[in-house]
Design a protein around this motif. Structure first.
Motif, PDB file in Angstrom:
ATOM      1  N   VAL A  33       0.875  -1.169   0.000  1.00  0.00           N
ATOM      2  CA  VAL A  33       0.000   0.000   0.000  1.00  0.00           C
ATOM      3  C   VAL A  33       0.912   1.219   0.000  1.00  0.00           C
ATOM      4  O   VAL A  33       1.656   1.464   0.953  1.00  0.00           O
ATOM      5  N   VAL A  34       0.871   1.993  -1.083  1.00  0.00           N
ATOM      6  CA  VAL A  34       1.801   3.117  -1.250  1.00  0.00           C
ATOM      7  C   VAL A  34       1.228   4.446  -0.782  1.00  0.00           C
ATOM      8  O   VAL A  34       1.948   5.429  -0.672  1.00  0.00           O
ATOM      9  N   GLY A  35      -0.085   4.489  -0.524  1.00  0.00           N
ATOM     10  CA  GLY A  35      -0.681   5.731  -0.067  1.00  0.00           C
ATOM     11  C   GLY A  35      -2.185   5.640  -0.015  1.00  0.00           C
ATOM     12  O   GLY A  35      -2.771   4.595  -0.287  1.00  0.00           O
ATOM     13  N   ASP A  36      -2.785   6.782   0.363  1.00  0.00           N
ATOM     14  CA  ASP A  36      -4.239   6.851   0.398  1.00  0.00           C
ATOM     15  C   ASP A  36      -4.699   8.258   0.071  1.00  0.00           C
ATOM     16  O   ASP A  36      -3.897   9.181  -0.001  1.00  0.00           O
ATOM     17  N   ALA A  37      -5.999   8.380  -0.146  1.00  0.00           N
ATOM     18  CA  ALA A  37      -6.618   9.663  -0.475  1.00  0.00           C
ATOM     19  C   ALA A  37      -8.040   9.663   0.067  1.00  0.00           C
ATOM     20  O   ALA A  37      -8.645   8.600   0.225  1.00  0.00           O
ATOM     21  N   GLU A  45      -4.305  13.373  -7.752  1.00  0.00           N
ATOM     22  CA  GLU A  45      -2.987  13.892  -7.367  1.00  0.00           C
ATOM     23  C   GLU A  45      -2.056  12.769  -6.929  1.00  0.00           C
ATOM     24  O   GLU A  45      -0.887  12.726  -7.316  1.00  0.00           O
ATOM     25  N   ARG A  46      -2.584  11.848  -6.113  1.00  0.00           N
ATOM     26  CA  ARG A  46      -1.760  10.742  -5.595  1.00  0.00           C
ATOM     27  C   ARG A  46      -1.348   9.785  -6.719  1.00  0.00           C
ATOM     28  O   ARG A  46      -0.238   9.267  -6.711  1.00  0.00           O
ATOM     29  N   VAL A  47      -2.246   9.522  -7.659  1.00  0.00           N
ATOM     30  CA  VAL A  47      -1.891   8.656  -8.791  1.00  0.00           C
ATOM     31  C   VAL A  47      -0.770   9.309  -9.591  1.00  0.00           C
ATOM     32  O   VAL A  47       0.199   8.646  -9.970  1.00  0.00           O
ATOM     33  N   ARG A  48      -0.872  10.596  -9.819  1.00  0.00           N
ATOM     34  CA  ARG A  48       0.161  11.330 -10.556  1.00  0.00           C
ATOM     35  C   ARG A  48       1.509  11.259  -9.813  1.00  0.00           C
ATOM     36  O   ARG A  48       2.563  11.109 -10.421  1.00  0.00           O
ATOM     37  N   GLU A  49       1.460  11.333  -8.502  1.00  0.00           N
ATOM     38  CA  GLU A  49       2.663  11.341  -7.661  1.00  0.00           C
ATOM     39  C   GLU A  49       3.251   9.938  -7.441  1.00  0.00           C
ATOM     40  O   GLU A  49       4.465   9.751  -7.498  1.00  0.00           O
ATOM     41  N   LEU A  50       2.389   8.947  -7.179  1.00  0.00           N
ATOM     42  CA  LEU A  50       2.851   7.636  -6.714  1.00  0.00           C
ATOM     43  C   LEU A  50       2.868   6.538  -7.784  1.00  0.00           C
ATOM     44  O   LEU A  50       3.494   5.513  -7.588  1.00  0.00           O
ATOM     45  N   HIS A  51       2.143   6.718  -8.869  1.00  0.00           N
ATOM     46  CA  HIS A  51       2.058   5.733  -9.953  1.00  0.00           C
ATOM     47  C   HIS A  51       1.739   4.322  -9.441  1.00  0.00           C
ATOM     48  O   HIS A  51       2.483   3.369  -9.701  1.00  0.00           O
ATOM     49  N   PRO A  52       0.608   4.163  -8.732  1.00  0.00           N
ATOM     50  CA  PRO A  52       0.260   2.828  -8.240  1.00  0.00           C
ATOM     51  C   PRO A  52      -0.178   1.921  -9.390  1.00  0.00           C
ATOM     52  O   PRO A  52      -0.595   2.402 -10.450  1.00  0.00           O
TER      53      PRO A  52
END
Length: 114
Positions: A33-37, A45-52
């Motif tokens: 799990v690389v992050g949440d929103a 924003e998180r997809v752009r930053e973390l590329h899950p």
């Protein structure tokens, strides 16, 4: 964590739901799990930053719902490599159709067994 781990972003406006999914997923080998929103705008924003690899996306959220966020992610060539798995409390056909039409790869009802 293995280099081939599936990278997951959790998107839900309820912290308890995000925490529960995180705890469940982190017990599995090969999943990170690389992050949440907390809403659709933050998810983009998180997809752009973390590329899950996978975005677990709630449908009903404030600011921007999961259908609009899914559409934004899947229609953007820079983000479209991330697959969206819609999480929903309600299994009504209209919501599922809207999510799939927006580009979701599938859906999971939140009360499904782990």
């Amino acid at each position: 964590m293995a280099d081939t781990a599936i990278r997951v972003l959790l998107v839900d406006d309820q912290q308890l739901v995000r925490t529960g999914f995180r705890l469940l997923l982190e017990t599995e080998d090969g999943i990170e799990v690389v992050g949440d929103a907390v809403n659709g705008e933050q998810a983009i924003e998180r997809v752009r930053e973390l590329h899950p690899d996978v975005v677990c996306m709630d449908l009903q959220m404030p600011v921007m719902d999961g259908v609009d966020a899914t559409c934004a992610i899947t229609s953007d060539p820079e983000l479209a490599a991330s697959r969206v798995l819609v999480l929903t409390t309600f299994r009504d056909d209209e919501s599922v159709r809207a999510a799939l039409a927006a580009g979701a790869s599938g859906f999971l009802v939140k009360n499904a067994p782990p």
